[in-house]
Design a protein around this motif. Structure first.
Motif, PDB file in Angstrom:
ATOM      1  N   MET A 144       0.827  -1.210   0.000  1.00  5.83           N
ATOM      2  CA  MET A 144       0.000   0.000   0.000  1.00  5.83           C
ATOM      3  C   MET A 144       0.863   1.261   0.000  1.00  5.83           C
ATOM      4  O   MET A 144       0.539   2.249  -0.635  1.00  5.83           O
ATOM      5  N   LYS A 145       2.000   1.184   0.718  1.00  3.97           N
ATOM      6  CA  LYS A 145       2.879   2.355   0.802  1.00  3.97           C
ATOM      7  C   LYS A 145       3.456   2.709  -0.562  1.00  3.97           C
ATOM      8  O   LYS A 145       3.551   3.870  -0.929  1.00  3.97           O
ATOM      9  N   TYR A 146       3.825   1.682  -1.348  1.00  2.02           N
ATOM     10  CA  TYR A 146       4.379   1.948  -2.671  1.00  2.02           C
ATOM     11  C   TYR A 146       3.317   2.488  -3.624  1.00  2.02           C
ATOM     12  O   TYR A 146       3.604   3.321  -4.483  1.00  2.02           O
ATOM     13  N   ALA A 184       4.638  23.295  -4.014  1.00  5.83           N
ATOM     14  CA  ALA A 184       3.796  23.965  -3.024  1.00  5.83           C
ATOM     15  C   ALA A 184       2.374  23.411  -3.051  1.00  5.83           C
ATOM     16  O   ALA A 184       1.770  23.145  -2.001  1.00  5.83           O
ATOM     17  N   VAL A 185       1.835  23.208  -4.240  1.00  2.00           N
ATOM     18  CA  VAL A 185       0.493  22.630  -4.373  1.00  2.00           C
ATOM     19  C   VAL A 185       0.494  21.205  -3.811  1.00  2.00           C
ATOM     20  O   VAL A 185      -0.419  20.802  -3.084  1.00  2.00           O
ATOM     21  N   GLN A 186       1.539  20.450  -4.125  1.00  2.46           N
ATOM     22  CA  GLN A 186       1.658  19.079  -3.617  1.00  2.46           C
ATOM     23  C   GLN A 186       1.699  19.077  -2.091  1.00  2.46           C
ATOM     24  O   GLN A 186       1.069  18.218  -1.454  1.00  2.46           O
ATOM     25  N   ALA A 187       2.415  20.007  -1.498  1.00  3.00           N
ATOM     26  CA  ALA A 187       2.504  20.076  -0.035  1.00  3.00           C
ATOM     27  C   ALA A 187       1.126  20.318   0.581  1.00  3.00           C
ATOM     28  O   ALA A 187       0.767  19.690   1.587  1.00  3.00           O
ATOM     29  N   VAL A 188       0.358  21.221  -0.013  1.00  2.03           N
ATOM     30  CA  VAL A 188      -0.997  21.479   0.482  1.00  2.03           C
ATOM     31  C   VAL A 188      -1.847  20.214   0.367  1.00  2.03           C
ATOM     32  O   VAL A 188      -2.572  19.846   1.304  1.00  2.03           O
ATOM     33  N   LEU A 189      -1.739  19.539  -0.757  1.00  2.25           N
ATOM     34  CA  LEU A 189      -2.536  18.325  -0.964  1.00  2.25           C
ATOM     35  C   LEU A 189      -2.148  17.205   0.000  1.00  2.25           C
ATOM     36  O   LEU A 189      -2.980  16.374   0.367  1.00  2.25           O
ATOM     37  N   MET A 190      -0.886  17.183   0.414  1.00  5.07           N
ATOM     38  CA  MET A 190      -0.443  16.149   1.351  1.00  5.07           C
ATOM     39  C   MET A 190      -1.139  16.277   2.704  1.00  5.07           C
ATOM     40  O   MET A 190      -1.223  15.304   3.449  1.00  5.07           O
ATOM     41  N   TYR A 191      -1.586  17.473   3.033  1.00  6.23           N
ATOM     42  CA  TYR A 191      -2.255  17.679   4.317  1.00  6.23           C
ATOM     43  C   TYR A 191      -3.773  17.702   4.188  1.00  6.23           C
ATOM     44  O   TYR A 191      -4.474  17.765   5.186  1.00  6.23           O
ATOM     45  N   THR A 192      -4.293  17.642   2.947  1.00  4.82           N
ATOM     46  CA  THR A 192      -5.740  17.724   2.761  1.00  4.82           C
ATOM     47  C   THR A 192      -6.342  16.524   2.046  1.00  4.82           C
ATOM     48  O   THR A 192      -7.549  16.309   2.132  1.00  4.82           O
ATOM     49  N   THR A 193      -5.528  15.737   1.346  1.00  6.99           N
ATOM     50  CA  THR A 193      -6.035  14.601   0.588  1.00  6.99           C
ATOM     51  C   THR A 193      -5.960  13.334   1.445  1.00  6.99           C
ATOM     52  O   THR A 193      -4.882  13.011   1.966  1.00  6.99           O
ATOM     53  N   PRO A 194      -7.052  12.617   1.592  1.00  6.64           N
ATOM     54  CA  PRO A 194      -7.047  11.419   2.442  1.00  6.64           C
ATOM     55  C   PRO A 194      -5.976  10.395   2.063  1.00  6.64           C
ATOM     56  O   PRO A 194      -5.345   9.804   2.932  1.00  6.64           O
ATOM     57  N   LEU A 195      -5.753  10.188   0.763  1.00  6.95           N
ATOM     58  CA  LEU A 195      -4.770   9.195   0.336  1.00  6.95           C
ATOM     59  C   LEU A 195      -3.361   9.560   0.786  1.00  6.95           C
ATOM     60  O   LEU A 195      -2.563   8.695   1.135  1.00  6.95           O
ATOM     61  N   LEU A 196      -3.034  10.851   0.808  1.00  6.59           N
ATOM     62  CA  LEU A 196      -1.677  11.290   1.141  1.00  6.59           C
ATOM     63  C   LEU A 196      -1.526  11.709   2.595  1.00  6.59           C
ATOM     64  O   LEU A 196      -0.418  11.848   3.096  1.00  6.59           O
ATOM     65  N   ARG A 197      -2.619  11.921   3.294  1.00  7.19           N
ATOM     66  CA  ARG A 197      -2.580  12.456   4.643  1.00  7.19           C
ATOM     67  C   ARG A 197      -2.028  11.463   5.653  1.00  7.19           C
ATOM     68  O   ARG A 197      -1.484  11.859   6.678  1.00  7.19           O
ATOM     69  N   GLY A 198      -2.115  10.174   5.382  1.00  7.01           N
ATOM     70  CA  GLY A 198      -1.716   9.166   6.356  1.00  7.01           C
ATOM     71  C   GLY A 198      -0.217   8.997   6.542  1.00  7.01           C
ATOM     72  O   GLY A 198       0.215   8.217   7.375  1.00  7.01           O
ATOM     73  N   TRP A 199       0.581   9.695   5.806  1.00  7.52           N
ATOM     74  CA  TRP A 199       2.034   9.556   5.919  1.00  7.52           C
ATOM     75  C   TRP A 199       2.557  10.265   7.158  1.00  7.52           C
ATOM     76  O   TRP A 199       1.999  11.261   7.616  1.00  7.52           O
ATOM     77  N   SER A 200       3.694   9.775   7.652  1.00  2.00           N
ATOM     78  CA  SER A 200       4.355  10.459   8.767  1.00  2.00           C
ATOM     79  C   SER A 200       5.005  11.740   8.260  1.00  2.00           C
ATOM     80  O   SER A 200       5.140  11.955   7.052  1.00  2.00           O
ATOM     81  N   GLY A 201       5.439  12.584   9.175  1.00  2.00           N
ATOM     82  CA  GLY A 201       6.097  13.830   8.793  1.00  2.00           C
ATOM     83  C   GLY A 201       7.355  13.593   7.978  1.00  2.00           C
ATOM     84  O   GLY A 201       7.628  14.307   7.007  1.00  2.00           O
ATOM     85  N   VAL A 202       8.132  12.563   8.344  1.00  2.00           N
ATOM     86  CA  VAL A 202       9.361  12.246   7.615  1.00  2.00           C
ATOM     87  C   VAL A 202       9.020  11.771   6.205  1.00  2.00           C
ATOM     88  O   VAL A 202       9.675  12.160   5.234  1.00  2.00           O
ATOM     89  N   LYS A 212       6.366  12.518   4.434  1.00  2.00           N
ATOM     90  CA  LYS A 212       5.910  13.679   3.662  1.00  2.00           C
ATOM     91  C   LYS A 212       7.098  14.521   3.210  1.00  2.00           C
ATOM     92  O   LYS A 212       7.163  14.968   2.058  1.00  2.00           O
ATOM     93  N   PHE A 213       8.035  14.732   4.115  1.00  2.00           N
ATOM     94  CA  PHE A 213       9.234  15.503   3.770  1.00  2.00           C
ATOM     95  C   PHE A 213      10.009  14.821   2.650  1.00  2.00           C
ATOM     96  O   PHE A 213      10.436  15.465   1.683  1.00  2.00           O
ATOM     97  N   GLN A 214      10.187  13.493   2.763  1.00  2.00           N
ATOM     98  CA  GLN A 214      10.918  12.752   1.732  1.00  2.00           C
ATOM     99  C   GLN A 214      10.201  12.846   0.384  1.00  2.00           C
ATOM    100  O   GLN A 214      10.847  12.993  -0.658  1.00  2.00           O
ATOM    101  N   GLN A 215       8.885  12.748   0.413  1.00  2.00           N
ATOM    102  CA  GLN A 215       8.117  12.845  -0.832  1.00  2.00           C
ATOM    103  C   GLN A 215       8.285  14.227  -1.455  1.00  2.00           C
ATOM    104  O   GLN A 215       8.461  14.353  -2.668  1.00  2.00           O
ATOM    105  N   LEU A 216       8.248  15.280  -0.647  1.00  2.00           N
ATOM    106  CA  LEU A 216       8.394  16.637  -1.182  1.00  2.00           C
ATOM    107  C   LEU A 216       9.802  16.867  -1.732  1.00  2.00           C
ATOM    108  O   LEU A 216       9.973  17.505  -2.766  1.00  2.00           O
ATOM    109  N   VAL A 217      10.816  16.322  -1.048  1.00  2.00           N
ATOM    110  CA  VAL A 217      12.191  16.427  -1.562  1.00  2.00           C
ATOM    111  C   VAL A 217      12.306  15.692  -2.892  1.00  2.00           C
ATOM    112  O   VAL A 217      12.925  16.185  -3.845  1.00  2.00           O
ATOM    113  N   SER A 218      11.669  14.532  -2.985  1.00  2.00           N
ATOM    114  CA  SER A 218      11.667  13.786  -4.249  1.00  2.00           C
ATOM    115  C   SER A 218      11.001  14.600  -5.354  1.00  2.00           C
ATOM    116  O   SER A 218      11.471  14.616  -6.497  1.00  2.00           O
TER     117      SER A 218
END
Length: 198
Positions: A1-3, A46-64, A66-72
């Motif tokens: 599921m994570k992948y 920036a749009v992706q970062a907002v969606l990470m905190y508002t979209t159910p599919l992406l919201r379940g990630w830990s802070g680390v 989310k950070f790794q995804q944004l760096v990617s």
């Protein structure tokens, strides 16, 4: 599921990036293609970062995570900015392929110098584009009819010269012959050209 979530997040970022790029190229004035592509990548992150905190599919990630995804996404955006619009805009290799296609698939080898000095320079407004890019980058200034190097430009030119002479291939294939000619392309320049600023 994570992948699967990682794949979805990356695909979402690419969709956002492409949408923003289409908006930029169709509705905004662009000074330098590379800088505009970088801005598109930054806005998409920036749009992706907002969606990470508002979209159910992406919201379940830990802070680390989310950070790794944004760096990617930042790295992917940078790669896309260089590899697609900037390369196509600046690439002599793409021009050769497009020119061959325009001329029915074949051009005499002996005519390529003529094509580059007449058609390529005119069709792509090569001098105008490069002078605009360098002016916008702060590496040159145009003072009347004289183009002058800024201190920033001088530093970048020195770095480029050092890199070219010391860190580019000494045995590079050019038209069937291995040579180091491009590590010092100015070795055959005119000693006293008549185009210097007075």
């Amino acid at each position: 599921m994570k992948y699967f979530k990682l794949f979805c997040a990356t695909a979402l970022y690419l969709a956002i990036l492409c949408t923003i790029w289409l908006l930029i190229v169709n509705f905004f004035k662009v000074d330098v293609v590379f800088y505009s592509a970088i801005w598109a990548a930054v806005i998409a992150v920036a749009v992706q970062a907002v969606l990470m905190y508002t979209t159910p599919l992406l919201r379940g990630w830990s802070g680390v995570e989310k950070f790794q995804q944004l760096v990617s996404c930042v790295l992917l955006g940078y790669i896309m900015a260089i590899s697609v619009p900037t390369v196509i805009d600046r690439s002599l290799s793409f021009y050769i392929l497009e020119k061959l296609q325009q001329r029915g698939g074949g051009i005499q080898l002996a005519k390529f110098n003529q094509i580059f000095t007449t058609e390529y320079m005119r069709e792509h407004r090569l001098v105008d584009i490069r002078l605009t890019e360098q002016t916008e980058s702060g590496t040159i200034v145009i003072d009347g009819d004289c183009v002058k190097l800024t201190p920033k430009g001088d530093n970048i030119a020195s770095f480029g010269r050092f890199f070219r002479q010391n860190l580019l291939p000494k045995q590079r294939l050019l038209m069937g012959e291995y040579t180091d000619q491009l590590t010092n392309p100015f070795q055959h320049s005119d000693a006293a050209p008549d185009y210097l600023c007075r």
